[in-house]
Design an enzyme around this catalytic site. Structure first.
Site, PDB file in Angstrom:
ATOM      1  N   ALA A  31       0.867  -1.181   0.000  1.00  0.00           N
ATOM      2  CA  ALA A  31       0.000   0.000   0.000  1.00  0.00           C
ATOM      3  C   ALA A  31       0.908   1.238   0.000  1.00  0.00           C
ATOM      4  O   ALA A  31       0.800   2.128   0.844  1.00  0.00           O
ATOM      5  CB  ALA A  31      -0.967  -0.002   1.181  1.00  0.00           C
ATOM      6  N   HIS A  36       6.946   5.682   1.689  1.00  0.00           N
ATOM      7  CA  HIS A  36       7.736   4.579   1.121  1.00  0.00           C
ATOM      8  C   HIS A  36       8.575   5.080  -0.062  1.00  0.00           C
ATOM      9  O   HIS A  36       9.742   4.714  -0.205  1.00  0.00           O
ATOM     10  CB  HIS A  36       6.809   3.470   0.622  1.00  0.00           C
ATOM     11  N   LYS A 150       9.202   7.420  10.929  1.00  0.00           N
ATOM     12  CA  LYS A 150       7.795   7.269  11.339  1.00  0.00           C
ATOM     13  C   LYS A 150       7.650   6.121  12.340  1.00  0.00           C
ATOM     14  O   LYS A 150       6.868   6.193  13.278  1.00  0.00           O
ATOM     15  CB  LYS A 150       6.962   7.021  10.075  1.00  0.00           C
ATOM     16  N   LEU A 185       2.087  10.154   6.898  1.00  0.00           N
ATOM     17  CA  LEU A 185       1.555   9.193   5.932  1.00  0.00           C
ATOM     18  C   LEU A 185       1.668   7.790   6.508  1.00  0.00           C
ATOM     19  O   LEU A 185       2.653   7.440   7.141  1.00  0.00           O
ATOM     20  CB  LEU A 185       2.326   9.281   4.615  1.00  0.00           C
ATOM     21  N   SER A 187      -0.033   3.610   5.592  1.00  0.00           N
ATOM     22  CA  SER A 187      -0.933   2.782   4.775  1.00  0.00           C
ATOM     23  C   SER A 187      -2.297   2.704   5.431  1.00  0.00           C
ATOM     24  O   SER A 187      -3.321   2.575   4.757  1.00  0.00           O
ATOM     25  CB  SER A 187      -0.343   1.388   4.610  1.00  0.00           C
TER      26      SER A 187
HETATM   27  P1  AMP Z   1       5.326  -0.283   6.331  1.00  0.00           P
HETATM   28  O1  AMP Z   1       4.944  -0.636   4.923  1.00  0.00           O
HETATM   29  O2  AMP Z   1       4.310   0.520   7.057  1.00  0.00           O
HETATM   30  O3  AMP Z   1       5.833  -1.484   7.096  1.00  0.00           O
HETATM   31  O4  AMP Z   1       6.561   0.678   6.189  1.00  0.00           O
HETATM   32  C1  AMP Z   1       7.704   0.329   5.449  1.00  0.00           C
HETATM   33  C2  AMP Z   1       8.785   1.342   5.722  1.00  0.00           C
HETATM   34  O5  AMP Z   1       8.314   2.630   5.330  1.00  0.00           O
HETATM   35  C3  AMP Z   1       9.130   1.424   7.207  1.00  0.00           C
HETATM   36  O6  AMP Z   1      10.523   1.578   7.356  1.00  0.00           O
HETATM   37  C4  AMP Z   1       8.379   2.647   7.645  1.00  0.00           C
HETATM   38  O7  AMP Z   1       8.972   3.294   8.756  1.00  0.00           O
HETATM   39  C5  AMP Z   1       8.475   3.518   6.405  1.00  0.00           C
HETATM   40  N1  AMP Z   1       7.421   4.523   6.431  1.00  0.00           N
HETATM   41  C6  AMP Z   1       6.091   4.322   6.636  1.00  0.00           C
HETATM   42  N2  AMP Z   1       5.430   5.500   6.658  1.00  0.00           N
HETATM   43  C7  AMP Z   1       6.375   6.474   6.460  1.00  0.00           C
HETATM   44  C8  AMP Z   1       6.338   7.898   6.380  1.00  0.00           C
HETATM   45  N3  AMP Z   1       5.208   8.575   6.521  1.00  0.00           N
HETATM   46  N4  AMP Z   1       7.492   8.552   6.194  1.00  0.00           N
HETATM   47  C9  AMP Z   1       8.668   7.888   6.065  1.00  0.00           C
HETATM   48  N5  AMP Z   1       8.766   6.540   6.123  1.00  0.00           N
HETATM   49  C10 AMP Z   1       7.639   5.846   6.319  1.00  0.00           C
END
Ligand code: AMP
Length: 303
Positions: A31, A36, A150, A185, A187
């Site tokens: 997502a 990301h 985040k 931000l 997902s």
């Molecule tokens: P996730 O798909 O939520 O597991 O996130 C994958 C990576 O993206 C992780 O390292 C999160 O910390 C990073 N991430 C998620 N949201 C943000 C955001 N708003 N800003 C920067 N990095 C993010």
């Protein structure tokens, strides 16, 4: 840009691309959004080969309903990753990362995993994170792996794990990307109704207001600041789980508010659980204390 689904294909594709320069890796649960994308773009700017994984890791979910409701959009994710500069997207089925008879877990012990998210989602949450990240790092063998601020606690836990396992990878933490009004931000934001999205702003606003009160000396002790943060979350229409002011390296609760601080919170808005955090440096106590946030774009403070 190519897409691979098996660990064998992944290893072969990374082996073929290695040698041209550093390999960068961005693990995600899909997502994909601009947060990301910022990680992928950073990897693109620093690495010769950029690998992105998209895998909703079941072992890190404490709540089966949260796992079921987690947004999935693999086809769109591949396009977004490609546009942000990925060379290779790994889209495994669960059996690729958790083979039949799977009986191994990677566990980081202590305050890093037992506090904040660990205390509220259960210790199993980070066991799931470190287990899947260790497996992915082992498969990809990157020189650099990119994580978002985040999820500040996650980045710390992964860094600890990589150091302890002597993994030859640099863990790079990238700034939180926010919407213009301050909402971090996530997902999970896709599941918020317009009215809930408004209430979700209380996380960044509570962090911003607390940071401002610390900066101008109205809040001088961690416990006092945590209380104020909880009240601000509730006043903004979220159901707070925690609001903490901690040391950004150890995650131990802060006493007198000086030096480097991490403000971190979690709250529910409707059915959606959200987290956010803000780094803050308080140089010293003076009659007119100064402070500066270390984020590129700090959340807007509540008035
Ligand atoms: P996730 O798909 O939520 O597991 O996130 C994958 C990576 O993206 C992780 O390292 C999160 O910390 C990073 N991430 C998620 N949201 C943000 C955001 N708003 N800003 C920067 N990095 C993010």
């Amino acid at each position: 840009m190519s897409t691979v689904r098996t660990t064998a294909e992944l290893r072969a594709a990374v082996a073929a691309g290695r040698g041209a320069g550093p390999v960068g890796f961005v693990p995600t649960m899909g997502a994909l959004h601009a947060g990301h994308e910022s990680l992928i773009r950073r990897a693109r700017s620093e690495c010769a080969l950029v690998v992105v994984s998209v895998f909703v890791n079941p072992t890190q979910f404490d709540d089966p309903a949260d796992l079921d409701a987690y947004p999935r959009s693999a086809e769109r994710d591949v396009a977004v990753a490609a546009a942000a500069g990925a060379d290779l997207v790994f889209l495994p089925e669960a059996g690729e990362l958790y083979p039949p008879g799977d009986a191994t877990r990677v566990v980081v012990r202590g305050p890093l995993t037992e506090s904040l998210e660990g205390a509220h989602r259960g210790a199993g949450h980070f066991d799931g994170v470190t287990t899947v990240v260790a497996r992915l790092l082992n498969l990809v063998g990157p020189d650099r792996a990119y994580f978002g601020a985040k999820d500040a606690q996650q980045a710390l836990v992964v860094r600890r794990m990589a150091r302890d396992l002597r993994l030859p990878v640099e863990i790079v933490t990238c700034p939180t990307v926010r919407d213009a009004d301050g909402l971090a931000l996530s997902s999970r934001n896709a599941r918020l109704s317009p009215a809930e999205r408004e209430r979700a702003l209380s996380l960044s606003r509570a962090l911003g207001a607390c940071a401002e009160a610390i900066a101008d000396g109205r809040l001088r002790h961690g416990a006092e600041a945590a209380d104020a943060g909880l009240r601000a979350l509730a006043a903004g229409g979220a159901e707070p789980e925690y609001f903490a002011v901690v040391d950004p390296e150890t995650l131990e609760p802060a006493g007198p508010l000086e030096g480097e601080l991490l403000l971190a919170c979690a709250a529910r808005v409707g059915d959606v659980r959200l987290i956010d955090n803000l780094s803050l440096t308080v140089p010293q106590f003076t009659d007119e204390p100064e402070a500066a946030t270390r984020e590129d774009r700090a959340p807007t403070a509540a008035t």
